[in-house]
Design an enzyme around this catalytic site. Sequence first.
Site, mmCIF file in Angstrom:
data_model
loop_
_atom_site.group_PDB
_atom_site.id
_atom_site.type_symbol
_atom_site.label_atom_id
_atom_site.label_comp_id
_atom_site.label_asym_id
_atom_site.label_seq_id
_atom_site.Cartn_x
_atom_site.Cartn_y
_atom_site.Cartn_z
ATOM 1 N N PRO A 10 2.672 7.697 -2.619
ATOM 2 C CA PRO A 10 3.492 7.681 -1.407
ATOM 3 C C PRO A 10 2.880 6.898 -0.254
ATOM 4 O O PRO A 10 1.691 6.973 0.004
ATOM 5 C CB PRO A 10 3.618 9.162 -1.050
ATOM 6 C CG PRO A 10 2.545 9.858 -1.805
ATOM 7 C CD PRO A 10 2.295 9.052 -3.023
ATOM 8 N N ASN A 11 3.761 6.175 0.405
ATOM 9 C CA ASN A 11 3.493 5.420 1.642
ATOM 10 C C ASN A 11 2.718 4.123 1.424
ATOM 11 O O ASN A 11 2.594 3.318 2.342
ATOM 12 C CB ASN A 11 2.778 6.303 2.697
ATOM 13 C CG ASN A 11 3.615 7.506 3.071
ATOM 14 O OD1 ASN A 11 4.777 7.351 3.436
ATOM 15 N ND2 ASN A 11 3.062 8.697 2.944
ATOM 16 N N TYR A 23 -6.507 1.010 6.713
ATOM 17 C CA TYR A 23 -6.090 0.525 5.396
ATOM 18 C C TYR A 23 -6.106 -1.002 5.265
ATOM 19 O O TYR A 23 -5.803 -1.531 4.196
ATOM 20 C CB TYR A 23 -4.690 1.056 5.068
ATOM 21 C CG TYR A 23 -4.648 2.569 5.004
ATOM 22 C CD1 TYR A 23 -5.409 3.254 4.047
ATOM 23 C CD2 TYR A 23 -3.883 3.321 5.889
ATOM 24 C CE1 TYR A 23 -5.399 4.636 3.992
ATOM 25 C CE2 TYR A 23 -3.857 4.704 5.831
ATOM 26 C CZ TYR A 23 -4.626 5.357 4.887
ATOM 27 O OH TYR A 23 -4.612 6.722 4.830
ATOM 28 N N ASN A 74 -3.858 5.191 -7.588
ATOM 29 C CA ASN A 74 -4.016 5.540 -6.177
ATOM 30 C C ASN A 74 -2.841 6.459 -5.867
ATOM 31 O O ASN A 74 -1.731 5.997 -5.570
ATOM 32 C CB ASN A 74 -4.004 4.305 -5.276
ATOM 33 C CG ASN A 74 -4.275 4.691 -3.818
ATOM 34 O OD1 ASN A 74 -4.245 5.875 -3.472
ATOM 35 N ND2 ASN A 74 -4.537 3.698 -2.978
ATOM 36 N N ALA A 77 -1.647 10.628 -0.817
ATOM 37 C CA ALA A 77 -1.889 12.015 -0.404
ATOM 38 C C ALA A 77 -1.677 13.024 -1.539
ATOM 39 O O ALA A 77 -2.215 14.141 -1.483
ATOM 40 C CB ALA A 77 -0.992 12.359 0.778
ATOM 41 N N HIS A 100 -8.986 4.669 -4.188
ATOM 42 C CA HIS A 100 -8.524 4.732 -2.795
ATOM 43 C C HIS A 100 -9.011 3.512 -2.041
ATOM 44 O O HIS A 100 -10.148 3.054 -2.247
ATOM 45 C CB HIS A 100 -9.043 5.995 -2.095
ATOM 46 C CG HIS A 100 -8.600 7.246 -2.761
ATOM 47 N ND1 HIS A 100 -7.303 7.701 -2.683
ATOM 48 C CD2 HIS A 100 -9.259 8.086 -3.574
ATOM 49 C CE1 HIS A 100 -7.194 8.797 -3.416
ATOM 50 N NE2 HIS A 100 -8.368 9.047 -3.968
HETATM 51 O O1 CA2 Z 1 -7.246 5.345 0.998
HETATM 52 C C1 CA2 Z 1 -6.293 5.463 0.211
HETATM 53 O O2 CA2 Z 1 -5.991 4.592 -0.613
HETATM 54 C C2 CA2 Z 1 -5.424 6.728 0.276
HETATM 55 O O3 CA2 Z 1 -5.022 7.045 -1.054
HETATM 56 C C3 CA2 Z 1 -4.225 6.390 1.147
HETATM 57 C C4 CA2 Z 1 -3.310 7.584 1.403
HETATM 58 C C5 CA2 Z 1 -4.118 8.783 1.896
HETATM 59 O O4 CA2 Z 1 -3.267 9.915 2.005
HETATM 60 C C6 CA2 Z 1 -5.276 9.122 0.962
HETATM 61 O O5 CA2 Z 1 -5.988 10.203 1.523
HETATM 62 C C7 CA2 Z 1 -6.190 7.923 0.822
HETATM 63 C C8 CA2 Z 1 -2.263 7.250 2.471
HETATM 64 C C9 CA2 Z 1 -1.517 5.987 2.262
HETATM 65 C C10 CA2 Z 1 -0.786 5.699 3.540
HETATM 66 O O6 CA2 Z 1 -0.507 4.335 3.595
HETATM 67 C C11 CA2 Z 1 -0.135 3.814 4.811
HETATM 68 C C12 CA2 Z 1 0.321 2.531 4.790
HETATM 69 C C13 CA2 Z 1 0.687 1.932 5.967
HETATM 70 C C14 CA2 Z 1 0.621 2.606 7.157
HETATM 71 C C15 CA2 Z 1 0.166 3.899 7.163
HETATM 72 C C16 CA2 Z 1 -0.208 4.512 5.984
#
Ligand code: CA2
Length: 145
Positions: A10-11, A23, A74, A77, A100
């Site tokens: 997700p996201n 990120y 990946n 969350a 991640h």
């Molecule tokens: O660091 C990573 O790759 C994570 O898997 C990213 C997840 C986070 O919940 C994990 O703890 C670590 C979140 C991805 C959110 O992606 C975004 C993309 C654009 C803007 C904001 C968030």
Amino acid sequence: MTSILILNGPNLNLLGTRQPEVYGATSLSDIEQNCANWSAKSGCPVTFAQSNHEGALIDHIHAARNVRDGIILNAGAYTHTSIALMDAISSVGIPTIELHLSNVHAREDYRHVSYIAKVAIGIICGFGPQGYIMALEAIKSHVED
Ligand code: CA2
């Protein structure tokens, strides 16, 4: 040749649009292109997918059974919450690397918990988009050596 599924949760489709300080500025389609370039060089088929839905991610994992030799996951969350994804990885028996972009261990306590880690062969985190290439090399070596 080792056939690999890269699965994003997700996201992650929004990568490069917000929170570049966490990120980075690279989009998911840039990462997909980097992985396709690696695939062309290595000769290993790579399939890339993303979903915001837990059940759809599980369907991708099930579809990889007897088809893919390795998974790079990946789970976003869902990493920190999903027993269902953990069970899916166990049930297909495909070597899986947890990945991640960020160093989850340097972040909030709730990101230190991982259900995926319990069934993964290893974890790569904190190297940004380069982590995907590191994971591809690692899963290829794991399967072929
Ligand atoms: O660091 C990573 O790759 C994570 O898997 C990213 C997840 C986070 O919940 C994990 O703890 C670590 C979140 C991805 C959110 O992606 C975004 C993309 C654009 C803007 C904001 C968030």
